[in-house]
Motif scaffolding. Sequence first.
Motif, mmCIF file in Angstrom:
data_model
loop_
_atom_site.group_PDB
_atom_site.id
_atom_site.type_symbol
_atom_site.label_atom_id
_atom_site.label_comp_id
_atom_site.label_asym_id
_atom_site.label_seq_id
_atom_site.Cartn_x
_atom_site.Cartn_y
_atom_site.Cartn_z
ATOM 1 N N ALA A 12 0.827 -1.404 -0.014
ATOM 2 C CA ALA A 12 0.093 -0.036 0.011
ATOM 3 C C ALA A 12 0.647 1.198 0.069
ATOM 4 O O ALA A 12 0.318 1.841 -0.487
ATOM 5 N N ILE A 13 1.886 1.072 0.623
ATOM 6 C CA ILE A 13 2.712 2.634 0.573
ATOM 7 C C ILE A 13 3.675 3.111 -0.402
ATOM 8 O O ILE A 13 3.633 3.503 -1.054
ATOM 9 N N VAL A 14 4.149 1.577 -1.574
ATOM 10 C CA VAL A 14 4.562 1.678 -2.692
ATOM 11 C C VAL A 14 3.820 2.075 -3.239
ATOM 12 O O VAL A 14 3.561 3.016 -4.040
ATOM 13 N N ALA A 59 -4.233 5.469 -5.805
ATOM 14 C CA ALA A 59 -4.762 5.328 -4.351
ATOM 15 C C ALA A 59 -5.501 4.986 -4.055
ATOM 16 O O ALA A 59 -5.733 4.126 -2.602
ATOM 17 N N ALA A 60 -7.130 4.871 -4.763
ATOM 18 C CA ALA A 60 -7.835 3.691 -4.370
ATOM 19 C C ALA A 60 -7.141 2.231 -4.412
ATOM 20 O O ALA A 60 -7.951 1.454 -3.613
ATOM 21 N N ALA A 61 -6.349 1.583 -5.072
ATOM 22 C CA ALA A 61 -5.937 0.929 -5.164
ATOM 23 C C ALA A 61 -4.908 0.321 -3.981
ATOM 24 O O ALA A 61 -5.054 -0.541 -2.979
ATOM 25 N N ALA A 62 -3.855 1.535 -3.362
ATOM 26 C CA ALA A 62 -3.876 1.715 -2.202
ATOM 27 C C ALA A 62 -4.808 1.555 -0.924
ATOM 28 O O ALA A 62 -4.026 0.738 -0.027
ATOM 29 N N LEU A 63 -5.404 2.556 -1.081
ATOM 30 C CA LEU A 63 -6.290 1.696 0.057
ATOM 31 C C LEU A 63 -7.361 0.342 0.387
ATOM 32 O O LEU A 63 -7.427 0.039 1.760
ATOM 33 N N LEU A 64 -7.238 -0.653 -0.770
ATOM 34 C CA LEU A 64 -7.259 -0.949 -0.422
ATOM 35 C C LEU A 64 -6.602 -2.499 -0.411
ATOM 36 O O LEU A 64 -7.262 -3.433 0.342
ATOM 37 N N LEU A 65 -5.320 -1.896 -0.334
ATOM 38 C CA LEU A 65 -4.559 -2.525 0.261
ATOM 39 C C LEU A 65 -5.026 -2.382 1.753
ATOM 40 O O LEU A 65 -4.289 -3.386 2.407
ATOM 41 N N VAL A 66 -5.142 -1.046 2.736
ATOM 42 C CA VAL A 66 -4.844 -1.122 3.465
ATOM 43 C C VAL A 66 -5.992 -1.260 4.333
ATOM 44 O O VAL A 66 -5.612 -2.293 5.761
ATOM 45 N N ILE A 67 -6.934 -2.129 3.587
ATOM 46 C CA ILE A 67 -7.757 -2.254 4.178
ATOM 47 C C ILE A 67 -7.920 -3.568 3.969
ATOM 48 O O ILE A 67 -8.780 -4.074 5.338
#
Length: 169
Positions: A12-14, A59-67
């Motif tokens: 998610a950070i990457v 950014a949405a993909a990163a948010l999905l990974l955080v979730i």
Amino acid sequence: MVIVASVLFVLAIVVGSVAVAGLTGRLPRNRWAGVRTPETLASEETFALANRIAGPTMAAAALLLVIGGIGALTLGTVGGFGVAAVAVVAALVTAAYGGTVGARAAAAAAPAGCGDACGCGSAPSPDASEASATISAITTESRADAAAAADCGEDSCGSCSLKGACLPH
């Protein structure tokens, strides 16, 4: 589950960093991160455009990974793996959609020639004498083929954009 969550958080950070760099126009043209197609790599402008367009979905993909990482930490083993797997697939689909839209925009905005990826207008190579001899040896038939290519918009740089689709076989 801590390892799975940690991997998702690092991803998610990457992905988030690439998204922010793309949105702000600070992502340099490269072969590792961002939207990388022949059209986007043709020039700095098309690369920046494609990544600015793909930035929100990245950014949405990163948010999905955080979730997915939070789900992996808070749910049990079976539920955590399930949430993590769904989050990874959803992030991949989301990022791919944004990349596709960005690549299409870059292809539409690409200059008529080959851009600077094909070496158009660049300094002659060390083998320029060989290339010059080859060019002067063009037959009448291949000149007709070159004229047909010119009608297709490939006249100065070869077949960068159409990969020879207009030339007779």
